[in-house]
Write a protein that holds these residues in place. Structure first.
Motif, PDB file in Angstrom:
ATOM      1  N   UNK A 197      11.295  -6.777 136.325  1.00 35.20           N
ATOM      2  CA  UNK A 197      11.231  -5.670 135.681  1.00 35.20           C
ATOM      3  C   UNK A 197      11.541  -4.607 136.181  1.00 35.20           C
ATOM      4  N   UNK A 198      11.366  -3.376 135.556  1.00 36.85           N
ATOM      5  CA  UNK A 198      11.810  -1.969 136.071  1.00 36.85           C
ATOM      6  C   UNK A 198      10.256  -0.702 135.643  1.00 36.85           C
ATOM      7  N   UNK A 199      10.447  -0.693 137.218  1.00 34.90           N
ATOM      8  CA  UNK A 199       9.060   0.770 137.324  1.00 34.90           C
ATOM      9  C   UNK A 199       9.627   1.977 137.416  1.00 34.90           C
ATOM     10  N   UNK A 200       9.303   2.853 136.040  1.00 35.13           N
ATOM     11  CA  UNK A 200      10.365   4.312 135.892  1.00 35.13           C
ATOM     12  C   UNK A 200       8.622   5.435 136.063  1.00 35.13           C
ATOM     13  N   UNK A 201       9.396   6.021 136.723  1.00 34.23           N
ATOM     14  CA  UNK A 201       8.609   6.997 137.196  1.00 34.23           C
ATOM     15  C   UNK A 201       8.940   9.199 137.639  1.00 34.23           C
ATOM     16  N   UNK A 202       8.460   9.954 136.530  1.00 32.62           N
ATOM     17  CA  UNK A 202       8.638  11.543 136.634  1.00 32.62           C
ATOM     18  C   UNK A 202       8.844  12.603 138.297  1.00 32.62           C
ATOM     19  N   UNK A 203       8.100  11.066 139.138  1.00 29.23           N
ATOM     20  CA  UNK A 203       7.730  11.051 140.139  1.00 29.23           C
ATOM     21  C   UNK A 203       7.787  11.030 140.972  1.00 29.23           C
ATOM     22  N   UNK A 204       9.446  11.295 142.254  1.00 29.64           N
ATOM     23  CA  UNK A 204       9.753  10.240 142.745  1.00 29.64           C
ATOM     24  C   UNK A 204       9.209  10.208 144.094  1.00 29.64           C
ATOM     25  N   UNK A 259      -5.154   3.020 140.707  1.00 22.90           N
ATOM     26  CA  UNK A 259      -4.896   4.322 140.408  1.00 22.90           C
ATOM     27  C   UNK A 259      -3.725   5.740 140.359  1.00 22.90           C
ATOM     28  N   UNK A 260      -3.295   5.616 141.513  1.00 24.61           N
ATOM     29  CA  UNK A 260      -2.692   6.620 142.065  1.00 24.61           C
ATOM     30  C   UNK A 260      -0.987   6.387 141.772  1.00 24.61           C
ATOM     31  N   UNK A 261      -0.792   5.209 141.510  1.00 27.12           N
ATOM     32  CA  UNK A 261       0.432   4.404 141.169  1.00 27.12           C
ATOM     33  C   UNK A 261       0.826   4.737 139.360  1.00 27.12           C
ATOM     34  N   UNK A 262      -1.069   4.133 138.926  1.00 31.72           N
ATOM     35  CA  UNK A 262      -0.465   3.958 137.597  1.00 31.72           C
ATOM     36  C   UNK A 262      -0.720   4.733 137.112  1.00 31.72           C
ATOM     37  N   UNK A 263      -1.410   6.399 137.009  1.00 36.44           N
ATOM     38  CA  UNK A 263      -1.280   6.925 136.347  1.00 36.44           C
ATOM     39  C   UNK A 263       0.747   7.656 136.610  1.00 36.44           C
ATOM     40  N   UNK A 264       0.862   7.055 136.503  1.00 35.47           N
ATOM     41  CA  UNK A 264       2.620   8.556 137.272  1.00 35.47           C
ATOM     42  C   UNK A 264       4.080   7.314 137.757  1.00 35.47           C
ATOM     43  N   UNK A 265       3.246   6.229 136.692  1.00 34.48           N
ATOM     44  CA  UNK A 265       4.485   5.490 136.711  1.00 34.48           C
ATOM     45  C   UNK A 265       4.068   4.354 135.332  1.00 34.48           C
ATOM     46  N   UNK A 266       5.236   3.698 134.377  1.00 32.64           N
ATOM     47  CA  UNK A 266       5.052   2.670 133.685  1.00 32.64           C
ATOM     48  C   UNK A 266       6.374   1.579 134.273  1.00 32.64           C
ATOM     49  N   UNK A 267       6.297   0.350 133.714  1.00 29.76           N
ATOM     50  CA  UNK A 267       7.098  -0.895 133.856  1.00 29.76           C
ATOM     51  C   UNK A 267       7.794  -1.089 132.628  1.00 29.76           C
ATOM     52  N   UNK A 268       8.990  -1.405 132.380  1.00 29.78           N
ATOM     53  CA  UNK A 268       9.371  -2.976 130.897  1.00 29.78           C
ATOM     54  C   UNK A 268       9.524  -3.372 131.777  1.00 29.78           C
ATOM     55  N   UNK A 311      10.258  -9.486 146.214  1.00 32.30           N
ATOM     56  CA  UNK A 311      11.485  -9.024 146.168  1.00 32.30           C
ATOM     57  C   UNK A 311      11.881  -7.871 145.639  1.00 32.30           C
ATOM     58  N   UNK A 312      12.529  -6.837 145.675  1.00 32.31           N
ATOM     59  CA  UNK A 312      12.481  -5.449 145.157  1.00 32.31           C
ATOM     60  C   UNK A 312      13.764  -4.541 145.794  1.00 32.31           C
ATOM     61  N   UNK A 313      14.522  -4.200 144.546  1.00 28.66           N
ATOM     62  CA  UNK A 313      15.403  -3.334 144.570  1.00 28.66           C
ATOM     63  C   UNK A 313      15.302  -1.706 144.480  1.00 28.66           C
ATOM     64  N   UNK A 314      15.607  -1.057 144.671  1.00 30.57           N
ATOM     65  CA  UNK A 314      15.007   0.586 144.528  1.00 30.57           C
ATOM     66  C   UNK A 314      16.478   1.037 143.235  1.00 30.57           C
ATOM     67  N   UNK A 315      16.502   1.673 142.521  1.00 27.54           N
ATOM     68  CA  UNK A 315      17.966   1.362 142.002  1.00 27.54           C
ATOM     69  C   UNK A 315      18.953   2.814 141.606  1.00 27.54           C
ATOM     70  N   UNK A 316      17.084   3.632 141.614  1.00 28.79           N
ATOM     71  CA  UNK A 316      17.577   5.179 141.262  1.00 28.79           C
ATOM     72  C   UNK A 316      16.445   5.199 141.526  1.00 28.79           C
ATOM     73  N   UNK A 317      16.742   7.782 141.943  1.00 31.96           N
ATOM     74  CA  UNK A 317      15.125   8.137 142.189  1.00 31.96           C
ATOM     75  C   UNK A 317      14.421   7.672 141.535  1.00 31.96           C
ATOM     76  N   UNK A 318      14.174   7.304 140.501  1.00 33.60           N
ATOM     77  CA  UNK A 318      12.672   7.204 139.163  1.00 33.60           C
ATOM     78  C   UNK A 318      12.949   5.795 139.050  1.00 33.60           C
ATOM     79  N   UNK A 319      13.465   5.028 139.430  1.00 34.38           N
ATOM     80  CA  UNK A 319      12.867   2.929 139.029  1.00 34.38           C
ATOM     81  C   UNK A 319      13.571   2.172 140.275  1.00 34.38           C
ATOM     82  N   UNK A 320      12.983   1.610 140.473  1.00 38.62           N
ATOM     83  CA  UNK A 320      12.485   0.444 141.082  1.00 38.62           C
ATOM     84  C   UNK A 320      12.538  -0.872 140.678  1.00 38.62           C
ATOM     85  N   UNK A 321      13.219  -1.733 141.030  1.00 34.53           N
ATOM     86  CA  UNK A 321      13.095  -2.881 140.195  1.00 34.53           C
ATOM     87  C   UNK A 321      12.493  -4.046 141.203  1.00 34.53           C
ATOM     88  N   UNK A 322      11.777  -5.259 140.360  1.00 38.13           N
ATOM     89  CA  UNK A 322      11.556  -6.384 140.890  1.00 38.13           C
ATOM     90  C   UNK A 322      10.626  -7.090 140.200  1.00 38.13           C
TER      91      UNK A 322
END
Length: 181
Positions: free
Chosen positions: A100-107, A154-163, A124-135
Motif C-alpha cells: 500500500x501507499x499512503x499519501x497526504x498533502x500534510x507532511x 481520526x487524526x490520520x484518517x482526516x489527512x491521508x488516503x491509501x491505495x 514493514x514500511x518505508x517513506x517514499x517521499x515527503x507525501x508518501x509512505x509505503x507499507x
C-alpha cells in the motif's frame, strides 16, 4: 498543461457514495474537461493549466458543491505518481502480502503516522517521499493489521488516503496515457 492524479479521500467506503459518472460530470462542470475516473474508489486523472495546489482547491470546491460533503483530495503531478510507484520497494503481486501507499498533502501528519508505524514490531514500511509512505499488510488482513488500525485514527484518517500498489500502477499508466494525448 499539466497532467494530474487526484485521489479522493473516503468515498464509496464509509457512507459517502458517489457514482464515477457523476464524479466525472462534476469535475467537467468546473473545467476539467478530460477528467477520467479509474476503479470506483475515487481515483481521477485530468489535465489542467493550473498548478497542483489550485487543482486541489478547485476539485474540493466542486465536490463539496456537487455532493454536499466535506471533500478532501490529494493531487499529485502525473510524474510524481510514477516516481512513487518506482520507489516502492514492495512487490505489487505477492501471495502473502499486499503493498500500500499512503499519501497526504500534510507532511506533518504523515511524519506522525510514520513514527507511529515505526514503533510496531514486525511492521514493514518505508517513506517514499515527503507525501508518501509505503507499507505491507497480510493478504486478507489489511483492515485488521496494527498499522491499518493506527492509520484509521481520526487524526490520520482526516489527512491521508491509501491505495494499494496495483491501483497506483493503474493510475500512473492512465496519467501517462493522458499526458501522451
Amino acid at each position: 498543461m499539466g497532467s494530474y492524479a487526484v485521489f479522493l479521500r473516503g468515498i464509496n467506503v464509509g457512507g459517502i457514495n458517489i457514482k464515477m459518472a457523476d464524479l466525472r460530470d462534476a469535475l467537467k462542470t468546473c473545467g476539467f474537461e478530460d477528467a477520467k475516473t479509474l476503479l470506483a474508489s475515487g481515483n481521477v486523472v485530468l489535465s489542467s493549466s493550473l498548478d497542483a495546489a489550485a487543482v486541489k482547491r478547485e476539485c474540493e470546491k466542486s465536490l463539496r458543491a456537487a455532493f454536499g460533503y466535506e471533500a478532501w483530495v490529494v493531487v499529485l503531478e502525473a510524474g510524481r505518481v510514477g516516481y512513487l510507484v518506482e520507489a516502492c520497494p514492495y512487490p505489487d503481486d505477492d501471495k502473502s502480502t499486499h503493498a500500500y501507499i499512503t499519501i497526504s498533502s500534510d507532511t506533518a501528519v504523515l511524519d506522525e503516522l510514520e513514527a507511529a508505524g515505526s514503533s510496531l514490531e514486525g511492521h514493514a514500511q518505508q517513506r517514499l517521499a515527503p507525501e508518501a509512505l509505503a507499507w505491507l499488510a497480510p493478504v486478507g488482513g489489511t483492515l485488521d493489521s496494527p498499522f491499518s488500525k493506527i492509520s484509521a485514527k481520526a487524526k490520520f484518517k482526516a489527512a491521508t488516503t491509501t491505495r494499494n500498489l496495483r491501483t497506483m500502477i493503474k493510475v500512473r499508466d492512465a496519467a501517462r496515457a493522458l499526458a501522451a494525448g
